[in-house]
Structure formats: C-alpha cells, structure tokens
Write an enzyme that holds these catalytic residues in place. Structure first.
Site, short mmCIF file in Angstrom:
data_model
loop_
_atom_site.label_atom_id
_atom_site.label_comp_id
_atom_site.label_asym_id
_atom_site.label_seq_id
_atom_site.Cartn_x
_atom_site.Cartn_y
_atom_site.Cartn_z
N ILE A 87 0.87 -1.16 0.00
CA ILE A 87 0.00 0.00 0.00
C ILE A 87 0.92 1.22 0.00
O ILE A 87 2.04 1.16 0.51
CB ILE A 87 -0.98 0.03 1.20
CG1 ILE A 87 -0.25 0.00 2.53
CG2 ILE A 87 -1.99 -1.08 1.11
CD1 ILE A 87 -1.15 0.20 3.74
N VAL A 134 4.76 -1.36 2.96
CA VAL A 134 4.20 -0.01 2.90
C VAL A 134 5.16 0.83 2.07
O VAL A 134 6.38 0.72 2.22
CB VAL A 134 4.05 0.59 4.31
CG1 VAL A 134 3.55 2.03 4.24
CG2 VAL A 134 3.13 -0.26 5.18
N GLU A 135 4.60 1.67 1.22
CA GLU A 135 5.40 2.64 0.47
C GLU A 135 4.98 4.03 0.90
O GLU A 135 3.80 4.30 1.10
CB GLU A 135 5.18 2.51 -1.03
CG GLU A 135 5.87 3.59 -1.84
CD GLU A 135 5.46 3.65 -3.31
OE1 GLU A 135 6.00 4.49 -4.03
OE2 GLU A 135 4.58 2.86 -3.73
N ILE A 136 5.95 4.91 1.04
CA ILE A 136 5.71 6.33 1.26
C ILE A 136 6.35 7.03 0.06
O ILE A 136 7.49 6.73 -0.31
CB ILE A 136 6.37 6.82 2.57
CG1 ILE A 136 5.89 6.01 3.77
CG2 ILE A 136 6.13 8.32 2.75
CD1 ILE A 136 4.41 6.12 4.06
#
Length: 182
Positions: A87, A134-136
């Site tokens: 996400i 998780v991607e930022i």
C-alpha cells in the site's frame, strides 16, 4: 444492440475507504500504524465478534484483523521488494518520514524514480510488524496521463470523507469536524 460506451459502465465509486491488514498482534500493529504513520484509532462497531482495530487518517482507513491462519501472512516478513504487493501513502515531507523510520528502527529501502526532467519521485519502502509492505512517496510530482479517456477519471469531492465526531459537543451539528469544501 447498441454498444455501451466504456465510460458509461464505470462503477459509482468515490474513493478508497480502507485497507484491511491481518496481524498476529493487534496491539503491536496498532502501535506501529499510530506511532510510525500517524493514524488515529477509531471505534469499531460492537457487532464485530473478532479481535481487531480500526484506524483512520489522511482520508483512508486501515482495519486491523487478528489473523486466525498465519499461512495468510507474508512468508518472508523481512523481504522488501518495490515490485511486490504494497500500500502506498502520499507524503508531504519525505525527509521527516525517513527520520521517523530511523528513530523507531524500521528497516527501509529508499529510491528515486526518474530525474528532474521526468519529475522524479522519492520512495521509501518498509514492512509493518507482520511483513506487509508499505510505500511512502511524493508521487504528486508525477503527472497522471490517462492512456485512453481523461474524462473517465473521477476526482472525488468531499463526500468520501466520513464525518468525525468531536467529544464534548452536545449539538450533533457542531460535534463533527468540518469537512473539506464545506
């Protein structure tokens, strides 16, 4: 029979509502998503008869669900591959988020895609406590160019933002946080 136009059959969707994440320890995952990513725990319906937690912020929810079958969790919880399921959250200050990850000792991968000419985007990839990636990113730097029909893209208005109760206010109309464009 007339052939329907492609955009005539689009679903009446407004926005992403929530992402559900299985977890081995709801409290540990709750701490991760609140302390590392700034989500806020919200009340869950009392009718839910399983352990979990609901979180909300930034216009999206995360529903944590106590796993019953650990085979459903990622098989390599330390594996980080940007080409794998994840996400992604838009970030307005990548350096601050990277510092936060360092402070809480979260292992991450940092990369930049493109260059100044191509509107470079920065990305940080890391795993939650159960190995879900998780991607930022600062992906707003990259313009979306529709491949077919630009009029098929819907930009949600404020209807997708759920009302947020504010304890201590007795008047129902005054007890909710203001909504965008209201």
């Amino acid at each position: 029979m007339e052939k329907k136009e492609e955009h005539d059959s689009k679903a009446p969707l407004m926005a992403l509502n929530h992402v559900s994440r299985l977890c081995t320890d709801v409290k540990k995952s709750l701490e991760f998503y609140t302390k590392v990513l700034g989500f806020v725990e919200t009340e869950r319906p009392a009718s839910l008869d399983f352990d979990g937690a609901w979180l909300f912020n930034y216009g999206v929810g995360i529903h944590l669900v106590q796993v019953k079958d650990e085979d459903k969790l990622p098989s390599k919880p330390d594996h980080l591959d940007p080409m794998d399921n994840h996400i992604s959250f838009q970030c307005e200050d990548m350096e601050a988020l990277e510092e936060r990850l360092k402070e809480v000792n979260v292992k991450y991968i940092k990369r930049t895609v493109g260059d100044q000419k191509d509107a470079a985007i920065d990305q940080l990839f890391f795993n939650d406590p159960d190995g879900f990636m998780v991607e930022i990113c600062n992906c707003e730097n990259l313009e979306l160019v529709p491949c077919n029909s630009a009029d098929a893209i819907r930009i949600p208005d404020n209807r997708h933002t759920p009302p947020v109760a504010r304890p201590g206010y007795s008047d129902h109309a005054d007890s909710r946080l203001p909504q965008p464009n209201s």
